[in-house]
Design a protein around this motif. Structure first.
Motif, short mmCIF file in Angstrom:
data_model
loop_
_atom_site.label_atom_id
_atom_site.label_comp_id
_atom_site.label_asym_id
_atom_site.label_seq_id
_atom_site.Cartn_x
_atom_site.Cartn_y
_atom_site.Cartn_z
N ILE A 74 0.98 53.78 16.39
CA ILE A 74 0.01 52.83 16.94
C ILE A 74 0.52 52.36 18.30
N ILE A 81 -8.58 52.30 13.46
CA ILE A 81 -9.21 51.33 12.57
C ILE A 81 -8.72 51.59 11.15
N ALA A 120 -2.73 43.75 14.48
CA ALA A 120 -4.13 44.00 14.16
C ALA A 120 -5.00 42.79 14.46
N TYR A 121 -6.29 43.08 14.61
CA TYR A 121 -7.33 42.08 14.78
C TYR A 121 -8.43 42.45 13.80
N LEU A 128 -9.83 46.48 10.17
CA LEU A 128 -8.85 46.01 11.15
C LEU A 128 -8.81 46.96 12.33
N GLN A 129 -8.82 46.41 13.52
CA GLN A 129 -8.57 47.17 14.75
C GLN A 129 -7.06 47.05 14.98
N MET A 130 -6.33 48.16 14.90
CA MET A 130 -4.89 48.13 15.04
C MET A 130 -4.48 47.97 16.51
N HIS A 131 -3.43 47.22 16.73
CA HIS A 131 -2.86 46.98 18.06
C HIS A 131 -1.36 47.11 17.95
#
Length: 139
Positions: A74, A81, A120-121, A128-131
């Motif tokens: 990531i 996602i 994540a957000y 979840l949108q991974m960051h």
């Protein structure tokens, strides 16, 4: 501090993800958050030190100590996602590496001395949108 329950049977990654392989430094299960230790092995991320909170990716296979583990790297902007069949997330919440190895918790639960890495957000209660935003700083 409540860790977010990650049940491998409930989780799915978006189809646009790529994977890598590494050597596990401990027992790992799918959807554990990982970091690369100084010896090169993959371990479960935890917010105890700057190194341990340096998020590398999400495991997608099981592995025993010294076994091979597949993971999705990531990096910020990759668009990965994670979807859940359960309503595990709070829409709009930011999640960080937790003080429980391999999992995340809400950023609001960060305590004094915790190293902060945003992972994540929640774009919905099931996605979840991974960051990957390591700050390198302890709260």
């Amino acid at each position: 501090m409540a860790a977010i329950p990650i049940t491998p049977a409930n989780m799915r990654l978006s189809t646009s993800t790529t994977s890598s392989i590494g050597t596990a430094g401990e027992a790992i299960q799918p959807f554990d958050l990982l970091y690369r230790a100084a010896n090169g092995k993959l371990l479960k991320a935890i917010n105890s030190t700057a190194l341990e909170a340096t998020f590398l990716g999400v495991a997608i296979s099981y592995a025993a100590l010294d076994g091979q583990v597949a993971y999705v790297p990531i990096s910020e902007g990759t668009g990965t996602i994670i979807n859940s069949t359960a309503t595990d997330f709070t829409k709009g919440a930011v999640y960080v590496v937790s003080d429980t190895a391999g999992v995340m918790f809400p950023a609001a639960d960060v305590g004094t001395g915790d190293y902060v890495t945003i992972v994540a957000y929640a774009i919905s209660t099931t996605s979840l949108q991974m960051h990957n935003v390591p700050t390198g700083y302890a709260a």
